[in-house]
Design an enzyme around this catalytic site. Structure first.
Site, PDB file in Angstrom:
ATOM      1  CG  ASP A 298      -2.170   0.798   1.015  1.00 29.70           C
ATOM      2  OD1 ASP A 298      -2.313   1.641   0.106  1.00 29.70           O
ATOM      3  OD2 ASP A 298      -3.206   0.436   1.384  1.00 29.70           O
ATOM      4  CD  GLU A 504      -6.793   5.181   3.003  1.00 34.07           C
ATOM      5  OE1 GLU A 504      -5.928   4.959   3.569  1.00 34.07           O
ATOM      6  OE2 GLU A 504      -6.627   5.365   1.413  1.00 34.07           O
TER       7      GLU A 504
END
Length: 618
Positions: A298, A504
């Site tokens: 990521d 997020e």
């Protein structure tokens, strides 16, 4: 002696011609050669610097032609909201991608770079793209692939196959369901993105069908949706059996469908960072499940192996690459990554075999998807971006993802569908006329936006006006007081409230409330007139205190740009058919609470959803 000179000259010429032919014919550039032969041939020619370049993914803003060339960069990405220009056309995107590609192709071996982007509910960074409902509502593959390719991009960081077990998680809307069986079914988006797997495919080998398809990415491996209290990037405390039975199944489906890449999760499993978990990345995903695509980190995933991030980067590089991560989303300080990894290989801290495994996987994906034969993006698909056909598809997706939670005080006295012909109706609420709120996070920017000028679409207010009879007066007031409603003599009201956009960690919430003044609007309007409340949210939110004062309640999730789909169903052109793919709690104290739990006492259970019949156009 002179008579030998001519044949000798001929011999020399032949030798030279043979050498020239040999120099121009290389096996890896020949699409007729088997995949394995091409990979092996290319790797035999590569230096360590060229191999490490393939493992490096950098952000668009640092990907100059010189950087691409000098560091042999293998991949570039757009971070959330990272665009050449806020209103960039598909042609401008193509030109940007092709400029980088030309630089990659100008290197000694001419290995094409692969450009990746988050296209998580349509091609969501791009102005005028069709924004589909977020995964909490529905997933759409083939149309997204076309819109991504329309801008010259061959790789999408989707789908998110997280199983969100706690709605307090800020990424819950990126998850299809709390039930892994639904998430498994929704991996059908992968053949939509990549193309249908040919019948004779070997299990685990990546597949991308061609120039109108994109490489997909199953994410985030593993247990991203199971963290304690839903805290993003945190720790998933669960047994191996729980991990395999809840969070792993959709990966099996994805690999069977030929998914090209898998992204590792920021989160930990029982205290071990997934970015450093060799047992699960190499041992399970690569060796046991026979996944043959590449594993990508990521964003700054290696940095975040340590706490605080980047505290010991050389350790992070060693831990992440040794765990089995093949491509590193650096994304900015790429020289530090390249220098550290080069040093570690030269010092034999990381074996050459690990580098070769990574490069083989990256090249396999690039060869399979035809990137060597067709490295340059062309303009043949530019008209696909935001096309009418895709908008109709998104509108249908909205209609089918709406869930009717309440409809009148009794079954024989439903409020919905509403009549199109009425004297005067009120539309109220923060989310009624706000395209940005309707789309949610990961739209144009990473965190999403407020307002109506971010991109092209239809708000719910506009959709209502488009749908009602011309004689019906539509009054819009964002947050009317009770007196205004009482004196307005409205036939009925539609109240649209919910959560602001987020992505997020910014979306992590321990209280899950509707944003103010939403609750006041509900009380003021529904206390005075018959009302249908539409909730725009990425997850179930606290609604129990208001249910008794609401006549009809609709969960609309994050419907995207095509708000017309909401009015289609409110006014009966189509019936409500959607069912809850996650449990709607009464109070946050109950969380986590998922279907099948022993103390299951929801406000609306998993699978719940009232239906209505279409009334036809009238």
């Amino acid at each position: 002696m002179g008579r030998f000179s001519i044949p000798k000259l001929g011999f020399v010429l032949l030798c030279c011609l043979a050498a020239v032919t040999e120099a121009t014919y290389v096996k890896y550039k020949d699409p007729k050669q088997p995949l394995g032969v091409r990979i092996k041939d290319l790797m035999s020619r590569m230096t360590l610097a060229e191999k490490i370049g393939q493992m490096t993914q950098i952000e668009r803003t640092v990907a100059t032609p010189d950087v691409m060339k000098n560091y042999f960069i293998g991949s570039v990405l757009s971070g959330g909201g990272s665009v050449p220009d806020p209103k960039a056309t598909p042609e401008a995107w193509i030109e940007m991608v092709n400029t980088m590609q030309k630089a990659a192709l100008s290197t000694r071996l001419g290995i094409p770079m692969i450009y990746g982007i988050d296209a998580v509910h349509g091609h969501n960074n791009v102005y005028k793209a069709t924004i589909f409902p977020h995964n909490v509502g529905l997933g759409i593959g083939a149309a997204t692939a076309l819109e991504v390719r329309a801008t010259g991009i061959p790789y999408a960081f989707a789908p998110c196959i997280a199983v969100c077990r706690d709605p307090r998680w800020g990424r819950c809307y990126e998850s299809y369901s709390e039930d892994h069986k639904i998430v498994q079914l929704m991996t059908e988006i992968i053949p939509g993105l990549q193309g249908e797997l040919p019948a004779n495919s070997k299990k685990g080998v990546p597949f991308v069908a061609g120039k109108d398809k994109v490489a997909a990415c199953a994410k985030h491996y593993l247990g991203d949706g199971g963290t304690t209290k839903g805290i993003n990037e945190n720790n998933t405390a669960i047994s191996m059996n729980g991990l395999l039975s809840i969070h792993m199944p959709a990966y099996l489906n994805s690999i069977r469908k030929g998914v090209a890449t898998v992204m590792v999760s920021y989160s930990s499993w029982n205290g071990v960072k997934m970015h450093a978990n060799r047992d699960l990345v190499t041992g399970f995903l690569k060796n046991k499940l026979k996944f043959r695509g590449f594993v990508i980190s990521d964003w700054q995933g290696l940095d975040r192996i340590t706490s605080p991030p980047h505290a010991n980067y050389s350790y992070s590089v060693e831990a992440g690459v040794s765990a089995g991560i093949d491509m590193i989303m650096v994304p900015y300080s790429f020289t530090e990554f390249i220098d550290d990894l080069t040093y570690q290989v030269k010092q034999k801290i990381i074996p050459m075999s690990r580098i070769d495994d990574a490069v083989k996987r990256i090249l396999r994906v690039k060869f399979v998807m035809g990137l060597f034969e067709n490295p340059m993006a062309d303009k043949s698909l530019v008209n696909q971006l935001g096309s009418q056909e895709h908008r109709e598809l998104a509108r249908e997706a909205v209609r089918k993802s709406l869930v009717l939670l309440k409809n009148g005080e009794a079954a024989d006295k439903p409020l919905l569908p509403l009549p199109k012909k009425a004297t005067k109706i009120l539309v109220a609420g923060t989310h009624a006329d706000n395209l940005g709120y309707q789309c949610g996070g990961w739209t144009i920017t990473w965190q999403g936006l407020s307002g109506n000028d971010l991109t092209v679409g239809t708000t719910i207010l506009q959709a209502v006006k488009n749908t009602v009879d011309p004689s019906t007066q539509v009054v819009y007031s964002q947050n009317p007081d009770a007196q205004f409603v009482k004196s307005g003599r409205f036939s009925h009201a539609i109240v649209v409230v919910g959560e602001p956009p987020y992505a997020e960690t910014n979306g992590d919430s321990l209280n899950l409330t509707i944003s103010q003044p939403g609750p006041d609007t509900i009380y003021n309007v529904c206390g005075a007139v018959k009302c249908a409340v539409v909730v725009i949210s990425g997850r179930p939110v606290v609604i129990q205190p208001y249910v008794s004062s609401i006549n009809a309640l609709v969960a609309a999730w994050l419907p995207g740009t095509e708000g017309q789909g909401v009015a289609d169903v409110l006014f009966g052109d189509y019936g409500f058919t959607g069912k809850l793919a996650r449990t709607w709690f009464k109070t946050v104290d109950q969380l986590p609470m998922n279907v099948g739990d022993p103390h299951y006492d929801p406000l609306f259970p998993f699978g719940f959803g009232l239906t209505t019949k279409p009334t036809g156009k009238y």
